[in-house]
Design a protein around this motif. Structure first.
Motif, mmCIF file in Angstrom:
data_model
loop_
_atom_site.group_PDB
_atom_site.id
_atom_site.type_symbol
_atom_site.label_atom_id
_atom_site.label_comp_id
_atom_site.label_asym_id
_atom_site.label_seq_id
_atom_site.Cartn_x
_atom_site.Cartn_y
_atom_site.Cartn_z
ATOM 1 N N ASP A 1 0.858 -1.177 0.000
ATOM 2 C CA ASP A 1 0.000 0.000 0.000
ATOM 3 C C ASP A 1 0.896 1.229 0.000
ATOM 4 O O ASP A 1 1.889 1.263 0.738
ATOM 5 C CB ASP A 1 -0.909 -0.009 1.228
ATOM 6 N N VAL A 2 0.582 2.199 -0.831
ATOM 7 C CA VAL A 2 1.327 3.465 -0.864
ATOM 8 C C VAL A 2 0.332 4.609 -0.718
ATOM 9 O O VAL A 2 -0.746 4.578 -1.295
ATOM 10 C CB VAL A 2 2.174 3.610 -2.157
ATOM 11 N N TYR A 3 0.686 5.583 0.096
ATOM 12 C CA TYR A 3 -0.219 6.709 0.359
ATOM 13 C C TYR A 3 0.599 7.900 0.826
ATOM 14 O O TYR A 3 1.749 7.720 1.241
ATOM 15 C CB TYR A 3 -1.276 6.301 1.401
ATOM 16 N N PRO A 4 0.113 9.123 0.793
ATOM 17 C CA PRO A 4 -1.180 9.531 0.219
ATOM 18 C C PRO A 4 -1.117 9.511 -1.296
ATOM 19 O O PRO A 4 -0.052 9.368 -1.890
ATOM 20 C CB PRO A 4 -1.345 10.954 0.734
ATOM 21 N N SER A 5 -2.257 9.664 -1.912
ATOM 22 C CA SER A 5 -2.307 9.762 -3.363
ATOM 23 C C SER A 5 -3.387 10.761 -3.731
ATOM 24 O O SER A 5 -4.529 10.561 -3.357
ATOM 25 C CB SER A 5 -2.610 8.410 -3.987
ATOM 26 N N GLY B 1 5.457 15.068 -1.680
ATOM 27 C CA GLY B 1 6.739 15.024 -0.980
ATOM 28 C C GLY B 1 7.093 13.608 -0.591
ATOM 29 O O GLY B 1 7.675 12.872 -1.364
ATOM 30 N N ASN B 2 6.704 13.230 0.619
ATOM 31 C CA ASN B 2 7.001 11.883 1.098
ATOM 32 C C ASN B 2 5.890 10.918 0.736
ATOM 33 O O ASN B 2 4.714 11.265 0.770
ATOM 34 C CB ASN B 2 7.180 11.877 2.619
ATOM 35 N N VAL B 3 6.285 9.700 0.395
ATOM 36 C CA VAL B 3 5.323 8.625 0.175
ATOM 37 C C VAL B 3 5.490 7.638 1.320
ATOM 38 O O VAL B 3 6.606 7.333 1.744
ATOM 39 C CB VAL B 3 5.518 7.930 -1.194
ATOM 40 N N ASN C 1 6.321 -0.528 7.806
ATOM 41 C CA ASN C 1 5.992 0.806 7.317
ATOM 42 C C ASN C 1 7.278 1.597 7.121
ATOM 43 O O ASN C 1 8.124 1.617 8.018
ATOM 44 C CB ASN C 1 5.091 1.538 8.319
ATOM 45 N N HIS C 2 7.396 2.223 5.974
ATOM 46 C CA HIS C 2 8.558 3.051 5.655
ATOM 47 C C HIS C 2 8.080 4.276 4.889
ATOM 48 O O HIS C 2 6.972 4.297 4.367
ATOM 49 C CB HIS C 2 9.575 2.281 4.813
ATOM 50 N N SER C 3 8.948 5.278 4.788
ATOM 51 C CA SER C 3 8.631 6.430 3.944
ATOM 52 C C SER C 3 9.829 6.739 3.063
ATOM 53 O O SER C 3 10.956 6.377 3.376
ATOM 54 C CB SER C 3 8.240 7.645 4.780
ATOM 55 N N MET C 4 9.537 7.389 1.941
ATOM 56 C CA MET C 4 10.578 7.814 1.007
ATOM 57 C C MET C 4 10.308 9.251 0.620
ATOM 58 O O MET C 4 9.165 9.643 0.398
ATOM 59 C CB MET C 4 10.572 6.960 -0.264
ATOM 60 N N ASN C 5 11.387 10.022 0.493
ATOM 61 C CA ASN C 5 11.290 11.411 0.064
ATOM 62 C C ASN C 5 11.328 11.455 -1.460
ATOM 63 O O ASN C 5 12.315 11.054 -2.071
ATOM 64 C CB ASN C 5 12.449 12.218 0.656
ATOM 65 N N LEU C 6 10.245 11.928 -2.060
ATOM 66 C CA LEU C 6 10.162 12.023 -3.523
ATOM 67 C C LEU C 6 10.051 13.478 -3.973
ATOM 68 O O LEU C 6 9.580 13.765 -5.068
ATOM 69 C CB LEU C 6 8.960 11.216 -4.032
ATOM 70 N N LYS C 7 10.509 14.414 -3.150
ATOM 71 C CA LYS C 7 10.378 15.841 -3.446
ATOM 72 C C LYS C 7 11.132 16.257 -4.701
ATOM 73 O O LYS C 7 10.798 17.258 -5.317
ATOM 74 C CB LYS C 7 10.852 16.680 -2.257
#
Length: 93
Positions: A12-16, A20-22, A61-67
């Motif tokens: 699952d990936v969010y928000p959509s 910035g961060n996913v 659960n992890h996050s990635m910076n996609l900025k």
């Protein structure tokens, strides 16, 4: 001969859409190394990658910076040693 049905990662990936961060959520049935890659709409691998060594059994659960990515549609690919699952993400700035 036993035939094993592969597990789903329940990726699952969010928000959509995101700007910035996913946030990334998935479930593992065993401890595994994970690789996360981002691709653009035409399949070019972006220079954004995350490796997780010994990701835990159960919910992760992890996050990635996609900025640094421009607005558009991308694909987030999560790979284990046994499986690959992909989700579409939309970036709006």
């Amino acid at each position: 001969e036993n035939i094993k049905i592969p597990q789903k990662l329940n990726l699952d990936v969010y928000p959509s859409p995101l700007n910035g961060n996913v946030n990334i959520s998935y479930i593992l049935k065993s401890t595994e190394n994970i690789e996360i890659n981002i691709y653009d709409i035409i399949g070019n691998k972006k220079n954004i990658k995350k490796n997780i060594v010994n990701s835990n059994l159960g919910i992760n659960n992890h996050s990635m910076n996609l900025k640094n990515l421009n607005s558009g549609i991308y694909f987030l690919e999560l790979k284990t040693q046994k499986m690959v699952e992909t989700k579409k993400i939309t970036i709006l700035k």
